[in-house]
Design an enzyme around this catalytic site. Structure first.
Site, mmCIF file in Angstrom:
data_model
loop_
_atom_site.group_PDB
_atom_site.id
_atom_site.type_symbol
_atom_site.label_atom_id
_atom_site.label_comp_id
_atom_site.label_asym_id
_atom_site.label_seq_id
_atom_site.Cartn_x
_atom_site.Cartn_y
_atom_site.Cartn_z
ATOM 1 N N ASP A 32 1.389 -1.146 0.082
ATOM 2 C CA ASP A 32 0.200 -0.229 -0.299
ATOM 3 C C ASP A 32 0.831 1.033 -0.222
ATOM 4 O OD1 ASP A 32 -2.331 1.511 0.244
ATOM 5 O OD2 ASP A 32 -3.453 0.648 2.090
ATOM 6 N N CYS A 70 -6.044 3.899 -3.649
ATOM 7 C CA CYS A 70 -6.089 2.927 -3.294
ATOM 8 C C CYS A 70 -7.574 2.493 -3.724
ATOM 9 C CB CYS A 70 -6.800 3.429 -1.987
ATOM 10 S SG CYS A 70 -6.826 1.511 -0.535
ATOM 11 N N HIS A 124 -11.299 -3.038 1.054
ATOM 12 C CA HIS A 124 -11.437 -1.868 0.824
ATOM 13 C C HIS A 124 -12.811 -1.461 -0.484
ATOM 14 C CE1 HIS A 124 -9.889 2.750 0.660
ATOM 15 N NE2 HIS A 124 -11.153 2.815 0.789
ATOM 16 N N HIS A 208 1.017 2.497 4.377
ATOM 17 C CA HIS A 208 -0.581 3.334 4.118
ATOM 18 C C HIS A 208 -0.538 4.384 5.729
ATOM 19 C CE1 HIS A 208 -4.472 5.294 4.200
ATOM 20 N NE2 HIS A 208 -4.345 4.144 2.652
ATOM 21 N N ASP A 267 0.153 -0.255 -5.555
ATOM 22 C CA ASP A 267 -1.207 -0.219 -5.553
ATOM 23 C C ASP A 267 -1.222 1.474 -5.830
ATOM 24 O OD1 ASP A 267 -1.544 1.279 -2.480
ATOM 25 O OD2 ASP A 267 -3.247 1.465 -2.650
ATOM 26 N N ASN A 268 -0.394 2.412 -5.820
ATOM 27 C CA ASN A 268 -0.042 3.474 -6.058
ATOM 28 C C ASN A 268 0.359 3.594 -5.746
ATOM 29 O OD1 ASN A 268 -2.478 4.044 -4.483
ATOM 30 N ND2 ASN A 268 -0.732 4.994 -3.692
ATOM 31 N N LYS A 284 1.301 9.681 -5.255
ATOM 32 C CA LYS A 284 0.543 9.515 -5.167
ATOM 33 C C LYS A 284 -1.132 10.046 -5.009
ATOM 34 C CE LYS A 284 -3.000 7.251 -1.330
ATOM 35 N NZ LYS A 284 -3.343 6.835 0.436
#
Ligand SMILES: *[C@@H]1O[C@H](CO)[C@@H](O)[C@H](O)[C@H]1NC(C)=O
Ligand SMILES: *[C@@H]1O[C@H](CO)[C@@H](O)[C@H](O)[C@H]1NC(C)=O
Ligand SMILES: *[C@@H]1O[C@H](CO)[C@@H](O)[C@H](O)[C@H]1NC(C)=O
Ligand SMILES: *[C@@H]1O[C@H](CO)[C@@H](O)[C@H](O)[C@H]1NC(C)=O
Ligand SMILES: *[C@@H]1O[C@H](CO)[C@@H](O)[C@H](O)[C@H]1NC(C)=O
Length: 495
Positions: A32, A70, A124, A208, A267-268, A284
């Protein structure tokens, strides 16, 4: 003659392979908010021996694209659609929405080939109604949390604990989350029936926010070598590295590794003020390369020997894994039907094997016409070129700029925003320094045509009809419900 012998040999090997091959085990590790340079092999200030080894003996994906944040990236992965064909907003904890139930997530596809399917980590993808839970989207087991973020140490999210296993709250809250995941991985792999092919999805919560790491991992970095934020992020990467390394050890011990393909990706891009996307621009929440060109690599026993220690420039979008995994499992990836776009992802296995590294995509839609802070924002890649439409979200720090390798303690360079467009030759100008939108009107117009061609699609199907995260319905009473029902987040509606 040598060639003929070789092809004969290959044929013999192939037929043996077909006769005895078991379906491949598939493992996807999603880290993440992991920055492009938040790994040891790109940044000596990060300790990540397992990731480094996997990359060094694996294949680095130089052009692996994701969404800029995300939930849409995950929806894109799991449903095989471009983000705007699923949704482009982040689900709030109390959102009464989730990933379109009419779309078959690929773990459900893999069930058709009798895969044993497990997920450990962050979901999520919605949970207000039980039908949105991982266990009802193709996973045999799930363990982790349902929202977008929570306290790593206590698992508290806003007003209740978010920890969930299969169909019920999981009372193991109160331990650093990655450690709980490490235990779950041990159980899953050790009790796996090796007659069945395995699919494991490991969307880690690291790195994250909130920035939190156990002391033993903070201590591996010299005190005061970086600012607090960066120090904690470094330690969080090391934890993600340790859990992934542990998983590889488990797979090897169980004898599964040789028949496994493992994909590891962010994820990013790294988040503003804490992650490093050096040398890329932005982070991000922006569609600059730092937001959407993810750190990614592939390993596992099924990676051909000729690809080990290599990297590829073949363009891949995270949606492509849907089709690729279905093909590897011998399952039809088709998921068309009324009220939904069909799968956009393509089979990228030829890029992985090196058989054909040219992208099969005529274009990659990174985002289309979404309405976060700036209506109409989006980006598309066609050939060498990338068009960004509309202002990028300039959060704090220097999210529009280029940061030094060990950001964020030192200031990066601030860059100009895209008003109304930016156009880059991302092959020859990968750090997006030279905006061609005014210098090269012909290419601009060609890419704008491609971009605007998506306006022909039914807008009410794009983003599932919610064109802003602020229009996603939320339940003001959700917290009250959780507090009077055990203090854990859980589905609270049956539709
Ligand atoms: C799913 O498909 C059905 C039938 O086409 C439709 O009525 C329903 O609205 C769709 N659900 C979503 C979330 O799009
Ligand atoms: C899956 O298992 C079922 C029931 O055992 C069997 O009939 C079917 O052939 C299996 N499918 C595959 C693709 O192995
Ligand atoms: C886990 O959460 C529950 C529900 O809020 C709480 O009662 C319990 O004390 C927590 N456990 C730990 C170890 O923090
Ligand atoms: C780190 O910096 C803090 C605050 O400036 C200081 O109090 C502390 O002694 C430093 N630690 C080391 C090991 O230098
Ligand atoms: C993970 O960390 C633990 C504790 O430091 C260590 O004993 C173990 O060897 C590490 N595992 C891997 C695979 O890095």
């Amino acid at each position: 003659m040598a060639r003929l012998l070789l092809s004969l040999l290959v044929c013999v090997l192939c037929s043996c392979f077909v006769a005895t091959a078991k379906l491949p085990n598939i493992v996807f590790v999603l880290v993440d908010d992991w920055g492009f340079a938040d790994v040891g092999f790109r940044n000596p200030a990060i300790s990540s021996p397992n990731f480094d080894q996997l990359a060094k003996t694996g294949l680095v994906l130089n052009r692996h694209y994701v969404f800029k944040y995300c939930a849409p990236s995950r929806a894109s992965l799991l449903t095989g659609r471009w983000p705007h064909h699923v949704y482009q907003w982040n689900l709030a904890t109390d959102a009464t929405a989730g990933t379109n139930l009419n779309m078959t997530m690929f773990p459900a596809k893999l069930k058709a080939a009798n895969y044993s399917t497990h997920m450990v980590g962050k979901w999520h993808q919605g949970f207000f109604d039980p039908r949105y839970l991982p266990i009802n989207r193709g996973f045999d087991t799930s363990s982790g949390f349902l929202c977008g973020s929570e306290d790593h140490m206590t698992q508290n999210a806003i007003c209740a604990i978010d920890y969930w296993k299969n169909n019920a709250p999981d009372p193991r809250n109160g331990t650093y989350d990655a450690y709980i995941y490490r235990d779950d991985l041990t159980d899953i792999i050790n009790s796996h029936n090796t007659d069945e092919p395995l699919f494991l999805y490991l969307p880690l919560h690291n790195v994250h926010l909130p920035l939190q790491a156990p002391k033993e991992w903070l201590d591996i970095y010299p005190a005061n070598s970086t600012c607090d934020k960066r120090h904690t992020l470094q330690a969080m990467v090391s934890v993600a590295d340790n859990v992934t390394g542990h998983l590889v050890e488990l797979l090897k011990k169980k004898g599964l590794w040789d028949n496994t393909i493992m994909v590891i990706s962010a994820d990013n891009g790294g988040a503003h003020c804490s992650g490093s996307n050096y040398p890329l621009r932005g982070c991000k929440e922006t569609l600059f390369e730092g937001g959407v060109r993810s750190l990614a690599f592939v390993n596992g026993g099924l990676l051909p020997e000729s690809r080990r220690g290599q990297s590829t420039d073949g363009f891949i979008h995270i949606a492509d894994w849907y089709t690729t995994f279905c093909k590897l499992a011998g399952v039809d990836p088709d998921d068309s039907g009324t009220g939904k776009f069909s799968v956009d992802g393509l089979d990228v296995w030829p890029i992985i094997t090196g058989e054909n590294e040219k992208t099969q995509h005529e274009e990659i839609v990174l985002g289309y016409n979404f309405d976060f802070n700036h209506p109409g924002q989006g980006a598309i890649i066609v050939g060498n070129f990338k068009l960004l439409v509309g202002l990028q979200n300039a959060f704090e720090c220097d999210s529009l700029g280029w940061r030094p390798l060990n950001y964020p303690c030192s200031n990066g360079l601030e860059g100009p925003d895209c008003d109304p467009y930016c156009l880059y030759d991302i092959i020859n100008d990968p750090t997006e320094k030279n905006d061609l939108s005014k210098k090269n009107p012909e290419i601009l117009s060609k890419l704008l045509d491609r971009y605007h061609s998506y306006s022909m699609e039914p807008r009410d199907m794009q983003d599932q009809g919610y064109h802003s995260q602020f229009s996603v319905p939320r339940d003001p009473d959700a917290c009250k419900y959780m507090q009077s029902n055990g203090g854990y987040w859980r589905p609270w509606k049956n539709l």
